[in-house]
Enzyme design. Structure first.
Site, PDB file in Angstrom:
ATOM      1  N   SER A 227       0.915  -1.336  -0.181  1.00 33.13           N
ATOM      2  CA  SER A 227      -0.025  -0.224   0.099  1.00 33.13           C
ATOM      3  C   SER A 227       0.796   1.217   0.025  1.00 33.13           C
ATOM      4  CB  SER A 227      -0.914  -0.033   1.273  1.00 33.13           C
ATOM      5  OG  SER A 227      -1.479   1.353   1.576  1.00 33.13           O
TER       6      SER A 227
ATOM      7  N   TYR B 225      -0.544  -0.286  10.253  1.00 32.39           N
ATOM      8  CA  TYR B 225      -0.858  -0.928   8.948  1.00 32.39           C
ATOM      9  C   TYR B 225       0.288  -0.515   8.134  1.00 32.39           C
ATOM     10  CZ  TYR B 225      -3.046  -1.709   4.378  1.00 32.39           C
ATOM     11  OH  TYR B 225      -3.223  -2.262   3.151  1.00 32.39           O
TER      12      TYR B 225
END
Lengths: 441, 248
Positions: free
Chosen positions: B139, B152
């Site tokens: 990501s 995350y």
């Protein structure tokens, strides 16, 4: 686990109404039960790609279940021509799978960006209505998930009232979870299309009558901006599938309207100029041509988000159906009324529908002529014009198409769909929509 | 005909990528936890043209022998594996992770700890084959720690360094490895966020870049959609005294 999230971005195609709704977009069918079971007294509505123009796909202040992630094929029998799929599958996606194998759906609407559930819930009709009947006629089975009865599998030909209520039932009888369709064989992805210019509404009816036997697909574009003796001029299109074996499916379009246009863009001067230009181009263009199914059936899909051209206020589509005996006079009167108002319909489509009975209680299609008109939303004057058009349709014993409607008075709906009371008994007790609250309450 | 192993086939991006391969008659192994859902995805892929779509039930975090499991998956493909695609992961709840070490550990486990042995097993398999691609979905959150999702982001950053190392290791083997840095994608994982606008991409768009990355060696890091490369170039280089004034 997918839950409901409040948002105000989900609009219907006409973009007139802006409402806040809690939306859930489940990715798997097993999540639906949980979404139905949430203890809450707000109502629910399952929706697809939001191609209904008015408020039948809105549930303002309440809950929506966005079905578009449930877009899986379940089984495709490419020998027998039967497909079973989740209700969120888009027609365009399905066609890309089945066309190369020599199949097509029994009928298609004017856009491929609609889900199978949406096509079924609006029992859409197409250019071959006089031959194939409405979309519901090709539905063999459907699965429905209801808040009060759980999962129900229904088949055509069983005489089930719930089946008849669900076809054309605007998604009010529960969540349509999957659909099984009968397909039609094709030997080409191309059609032999003929264009004939006509000068008056009466010529349209003559052409439609003489083409019904010889051509599978018929439709006409009307120049609703023409005046006086040119009133009702248009281009009649009729077509048959070719059989040259070229089964290439459509490609996805690259053109898009990225932002809302200024609402003044589609004013009556621009609309008149476009319609006049289109008339001259079409009249002088080639009369007969080999045409792929995508531009023939889905001409507006060439530009995605074309509805943004109407700007912030959005637009109304007005689609009526008048019975055969009154059709010619009523269509002419509608055009005179529009001409007198000075409003211009950007796109006007006229078609005769055949005598085959549509299978749904609230199905729109039945024998007669249907005229679809697009009007930019200018507030009160637009609504007043549509009210005057209502009077003409009512006088002729006609009715309006719920999939396109965002404003018809309740008594107009009830008069047009006398079966609505029997239909109401099948509405899932937890389901509702802006449209339903407007016409049934 | 491609042969592809999809680790996390029930993720929206994983399924969208599998559809691209299915349309070209690929043979696929679909690995994930929920067998019923895998079967639904598999039937769809078959109807979309896949030559085979084998459902494979596995709990990635709990699996004791990823290398052996991967070998067995490969055996089902009846030939050399063209791509091993890793999609599993979870966004988690940043605010909760700041209060509850359990949530922080869960985010690290799913996105990093569980993925490491699978990546290493895939690297070994592809190295032996001397061909094929490992594509791992990460990501843009891995590019700079931001207050809204840095646990995350940290897990994905760790994963990115691992895959970067694998790409280096495989560089002269004939096989290759790619980290996909995805921007905002409209999936169930991001359903709770405010969405819409030009930065949000559909899973199908991201899937096209993933497939292209699997087929084309030489670019170990791929941003998708492409413009994120430039957005993140800016985000990474904004000085802290400015960055710390934002709520990104």
């Amino acid at each position: 686990m997918t839950g409901f999230v409040g948002q105000d971005q989900f609009l219907s195609w006409g973009r007139v109404e802006r409402v806040h709704q809690d939306v859930a977009a489940p990715a798997f069918r097993d999540e639906l039960k949980g979404l139905l079971a949430q203890p809450d007294n707000r109502s629910l509505l399952a929706v697809g790609l939001g191609r209904s123009y008015g408020d039948s796909c809105l549930n303002g202040g309440q809950r929506l279940i966005d079905m578009t992630r449930l877009d899986r094929l379940i089984a495709l029998d490419s020998t027998g021509g039967i497909v079973q799929a989740e209700a969120g599958l888009a027609l365009g996606d399905l066609l890309r799978r089945i066309v190369p194998k020599g199949w097509f759906t029994t009928t298609v609407p004017g856009t491929r960006h609609a889900t199978l559930g949406g096509l079924l819930a609006n029992d859409v009709h197409g250019k071959n209505n006089h031959r194939a009947g409405s979309f519901g006629r090709g539905v063999r089975r459907l699965s429905l998930l209801r808040s009060d009865q759980g999962q129900i599998d229904l088949a055509s030909g069983e005489g089930s009232d719930l089946f008849a209520a669900t076809i054309g039932g605007l998604g009010l009888t529960g969540i349509i979870t999957s659909v099984e369709l009968e397909l039609t064989p094709i030997r080409s992805a191309w059609l032999d299309v003929e264009r004939i210019a006509f000068g008056h509404v009466r010529d349209f009816f003559r052409l439609a009558a003489e083409s019904a036997g010889s051509h599978e697909h018929t439709v006409a574009w009307i120049d609703c901006t023409a005046r006086g003796s040119e009133l009702g001029r248009g281009i009649f299109q009729r077509a048959n599938w070719l059989d040259d074996g070229d089964l290439v499916p459509h490609a996805e379009s690259a053109l898009s309207v990225p932002f809302e246009a200024p609402s003044a863009l589609l004013n009556s001067v621009v609309i008149r100029a476009f319609n006049g230009l289109y008339w001259r181009l079409q009249k002088s263009g080639r009369a007969r041509q080999r045409m792929h199914y995508a531009p023939f059936f889905f001409p507006l899909d060439k530009v995605s988000h074309w509805n943004r051209l109407y700007g912030r206020p959005g637009f109304y589509q007005y689609q009526c159906l008048v019975p055969p005996s009154a059709a010619e006079a009523a269509i002419e009167e509608l055009m005179r009324e529009i001409e007198a108002s000075g409003a211009a319909s950007a796109l006007s489509v006229l078609k005769t529908l055949g005598p085959s009975r549509s299978p749904g209680m609230l199905s729109f299609a039945r024998e007669g002529a249907t005229l679809a008109l697009d009007f930019a939303n200018r507030g009160a004057p637009t609504l007043a014009l549509l009210g005057r058009l209502d009077d003409i349709v009512r006088q002729a014993g006609g009715r309006l198409y719920p999939a396109k409607d965002g404003r018809m008075p309740a008594d107009m709906f009830r008069a047009g769909y006398p079966e609505w009371t029997s239909f109401a008994a099948h509405v899932d007790p937890r389901f509702s929509s802006n449209f339903w609250r407007r016409v049934a309450r | 005909m491609s042969r592809v192993i999809v680790l996390g086939a029930l993720s929206a991006i994983g399924e969208a990528t599998a559809r691209l391969y299915a349309a070209d008659s690929a043979r696929l192994v679909l690995a994930g936890r929920n067998i019923e859902r895998l079967e639904q995805v598999g039937s769809d892929l078959i109807a979309r043209g896949a030559a085979a779509a084998r459902s494979w039930q596995v709990d990635f975090a709990a699996c004791a022998d990823p290398a052996g499991e991967l070998e067995r998956m490969a055996a089902h493909l009846e030939g050399p594996v063209d791509a091993i695609l890793l999609f599993f992961g979870a966004l988690g709840d940043q605010a909760l992770a700041e209060r509850d070490p359990g949530e922080a550990a869960r985010i690290i486990d799913v996105n990093f700890t569980a993925a490491v042995p699978w990546c290493l097993a895939a690297a070994a398999l592809l190295e032996r084959q001397k061909a094929g691609a490992l594509v791992v979905v990460s990501s843009v959150a891995a590019d700079r720690g931001r207050q809204s999702n840095y646990v995350y982001g940290a897990a994905k950053a760790g994963l990115g360094v691992l895959v970067e190392g694998i790409a280096h290791r495989l560089a002269r083997s004939g096989a290759h490895a790619v980290t996909i840095k995805a921007g905002f994608v409209d999936t169930p994982m991001t359903a709770h966020l405010k969405r819409g606008g030009p930065l949000w991409a559909k899973p199908a768009t991201v899937a096209r870049d993933i497939r292209a990355a699997a087929e084309r060696p030489g670019r170990p890091i791929v941003y998708t959609p492409w413009f994120w490369r430039f957005i993140m170039l800016v985000v990474r280089n904004v000085p802290a005294f400015v960055f710390h004034k934002t709520r990104l």
